[in-house]
Every structure is written in structure tokens, then in C-alpha cells.
Design an enzyme around this catalytic site. Sequence first.
Site, PDB file in Angstrom:
ATOM      1  N   LYS A  53       0.970  -1.642  -0.199  1.00  0.00           N
ATOM      2  CA  LYS A  53      -0.242  -0.030  -0.058  1.00  0.00           C
ATOM      3  C   LYS A  53       0.715   1.140   0.022  1.00  0.00           C
ATOM      4  O   LYS A  53       0.900   2.175  -0.423  1.00  0.00           O
ATOM      5  CB  LYS A  53      -1.268   0.168   1.222  1.00  0.00           C
ATOM      6  CG  LYS A  53      -2.247  -1.089   1.082  1.00  0.00           C
ATOM      7  CD  LYS A  53      -2.863  -1.687   2.679  1.00  0.00           C
ATOM      8  CE  LYS A  53      -3.923  -2.130   2.323  1.00  0.00           C
ATOM      9  NZ  LYS A  53      -4.476  -2.742   3.628  1.00  0.00           N
ATOM     10  N   GLN A  97      -4.643  -1.108   9.871  1.00  0.00           N
ATOM     11  CA  GLN A  97      -4.317  -3.130   8.970  1.00  0.00           C
ATOM     12  C   GLN A  97      -5.096  -4.115   9.403  1.00  0.00           C
ATOM     13  O   GLN A  97      -5.449  -4.144  11.279  1.00  0.00           O
ATOM     14  CB  GLN A  97      -2.969  -3.153   8.667  1.00  0.00           C
ATOM     15  CG  GLN A  97      -2.907  -4.774   8.187  1.00  0.00           C
ATOM     16  CD  GLN A  97      -3.468  -4.762   6.903  1.00  0.00           C
ATOM     17  OE1 GLN A  97      -2.969  -3.359   5.256  1.00  0.00           O
ATOM     18  NE2 GLN A  97      -4.229  -5.514   6.137  1.00  0.00           N
ATOM     19  N   ASP A 120     -10.946   3.469   4.124  1.00  0.00           N
ATOM     20  CA  ASP A 120     -11.298   1.820   4.134  1.00  0.00           C
ATOM     21  C   ASP A 120     -13.222   2.155   4.105  1.00  0.00           C
ATOM     22  O   ASP A 120     -13.580   1.005   3.588  1.00  0.00           O
ATOM     23  CB  ASP A 120     -10.647   1.124   4.891  1.00  0.00           C
ATOM     24  CG  ASP A 120      -9.769   0.216   4.712  1.00  0.00           C
ATOM     25  OD1 ASP A 120      -9.563   0.467   3.421  1.00  0.00           O
ATOM     26  OD2 ASP A 120      -8.866   0.381   5.523  1.00  0.00           O
TER      27      ASP A 120
END
Length: 296
Positions: A53, A97, A120
Site C-alpha cells: 500500500k 491494517q 476504508d
Amino acid sequence: MAAKIIDGKQIAAQMREELKAEVAALAKKGIVPGLGVILVGDDPASKSYVTAKQKACQETGMFALDNRMPEKTSQKELLDAIDKMNKDRRIHGILVQLPLPKHIEEPDVLLAIDPAKDIDGFHPVNVGKMVTGQKAFLPCTPHGVIQLLIRCGVKIEGAEVVIVGRSNIVGKPLANILIQKSPLGNATVTVCHTRTKNLAEHTRRADIVIAAAGSPNTITADMIKAGAVVIDVGVNRVDDPSKKAGYRLVGDVDFERVKEKASLITPVPGGVGPMTITMLLYNTVESAKCAAGLSK
Ligand code: NAP
């Protein structure tokens, strides 16, 4: 006739080029989109996702801030780290994460992220906005699936879509986006799960089948109608002694047989996977534009 294979890598690369151009244009206005990533613990898969990422972020010309915290990090320490990123004006998107170590309450962590930086799209505020058709950060994998369909010229409006899987990160948001009265939606959607009585009866009617079950061969050729579009979100490890790692990755769809019947199909790997990180970058750029008053 065999299906056309959807090249997720190529579509993701094209979207990243578009984002790169947008980031360069923003830089001229003094705006640098920034992604803050927090990783707790040493899980090797999570480490490699986070590294990928960040690399993608830097390649697109964005700012990336990395906070790797030890496994024994307390919930309070993690919440403090999130608060710091919430207040950091260089950061437009925050990613914690998952999965988190067992002693940390995941819902509390997701709630702590400023909804304006929740790229997200997992914060209940963004989920609520998405469900009610308001502008929101769309979760990356579902949005990636929809971009693949659109960029391959698949007509979503009016299509009969059957989704296999009802998780909060894939199945549910996908269904919610696809039923909206919007250019990404207007489909007729059925969501199937392990309590669905006759899965094949549903999938056989579908113009578009989206598999997100997490189990190989969940979708076989007899379960789809000729000419259907098949999107495979699943990523499963199966033993393969011929590979150096001792395993290979497969999706939820019996790819070799289903591709003979479908009109379009995603491979695993190289289908949906590359789109997920791309949509994360997309959301971070959108967030930076919002913060600068360039978009609502
Ligand atoms: P999950 O939380 O385990 O959910 C799986 C869902 O599939 C559940 O709703 C389950 O039903 C349903 N299901 C499982 N087996 C089924 C079957 N035989 N028939 C009908 N329904 C079945 O999984 P997830 O997080 O959504 O992930 C799904 C898959 O996508 C995994 O392989 C994951 O690795 C992959 N994934 C890929 C990406 C990417 O970027 N490519 C991103 C996210 C996830 P119940 O609710 O009844 O248990």
C-alpha cells in the site's frame, strides 16, 4: 465460446496512471494527498499488504506515513496513535491494517478514525451514508469490483446480480452500492450465504455472479448461465508442491470450467486483487480534494 478474461492488473494500472495525473495537478495547487497506515503486530501477510500500500502510494506521488506498532500495543496506545493521525493535516486517509491482535476491540478502533479520513469506508458514519445513498468513502474491494464491471463495459443497470457472501467488508457493501439509484447501481441484487437453500438456483439466473465466499470451487460451471459475467473476489491458498512456497492462490470459482461458459471472468490472482489498493489511493485523493474544498 471461452470468456474474455478481465485483466485487473491492467485496469488497476490504468486507474493509477489517472490518479498520478490528478495528484500531479493537485501538487501544483500545493495539495499532497497523504495516507497514514498503522500496523499492529508481526503478521507476515499484513506486513506485505502494508508495504504494498505504501509503495503504491509513493509511486502515485502521494505522501505516506507508516506507524508499525508492536504486538503488545495496548488499545489505549493504538487509539492515541489514531488520534494523532486524525489531527495530522498531512494525512487525508487513515488505514488500520486488519486483523488486529485479539486483545484489541476492532469496533472501537474503527469508531476512533475520523469519518472524514476513513478511506476504508468501515466507520458506521460512512456505512450509513453509503446505505442511504449519500456521498461516502466506498469500501475498496466492493468499489474495485464495480469499477472492473464499468471499465469492461458491463451494464449494471437492470442486471440480475447474485452475490455469494454477506461479510461487512465485501458482500454487504457490494449489495448496498449495487442497489442504489446511481450510475454504480440500479441492479437487482440477491445476496446468498451458507443458509441459502439452493445456491445454484440463484446463481443460474444471474447476469452477473460475484463470488466472495472464501472457499475454492464454490461456483462451478453448472451453476452459471451461458454468457454470464463472473467476478471472483475469493483468495484461497491450496497446496501445490510444484510451487516454491508449497501452495498457490485460487479464487472461489472453478475458473478453468466456468471460463468456457461465461462471457467475462476475473482470474485469481490478477483480477479483483489489484483493484483494492487502487481504490484506497482513489479514496485518499478524494479525501484530500474534500479537505481542500475542491469537492464535496
Ligand atoms: P468472510 O467474512 O469469511 O465471509 C464469507 C461469506 O461467504 C459469508 O457470508 C459466508 O456465509 C459465505 N459463504 C461461505 N461459503 C459459502 C458457501 N459455500 N455458499 C454460500 N455462501 C458461503 O469472507 P470475506 O472477508 O468477505 O472474504 C471473502 C473472500 O474474498 C476471501 O477469500 C477473502 O480472502 C477474499 N477477499 C479478497 C479481497 C481482495 O482484495 N481480492 C479483499 C477482501 C476479501 P455465512 O455468513 O452464512 O457464514
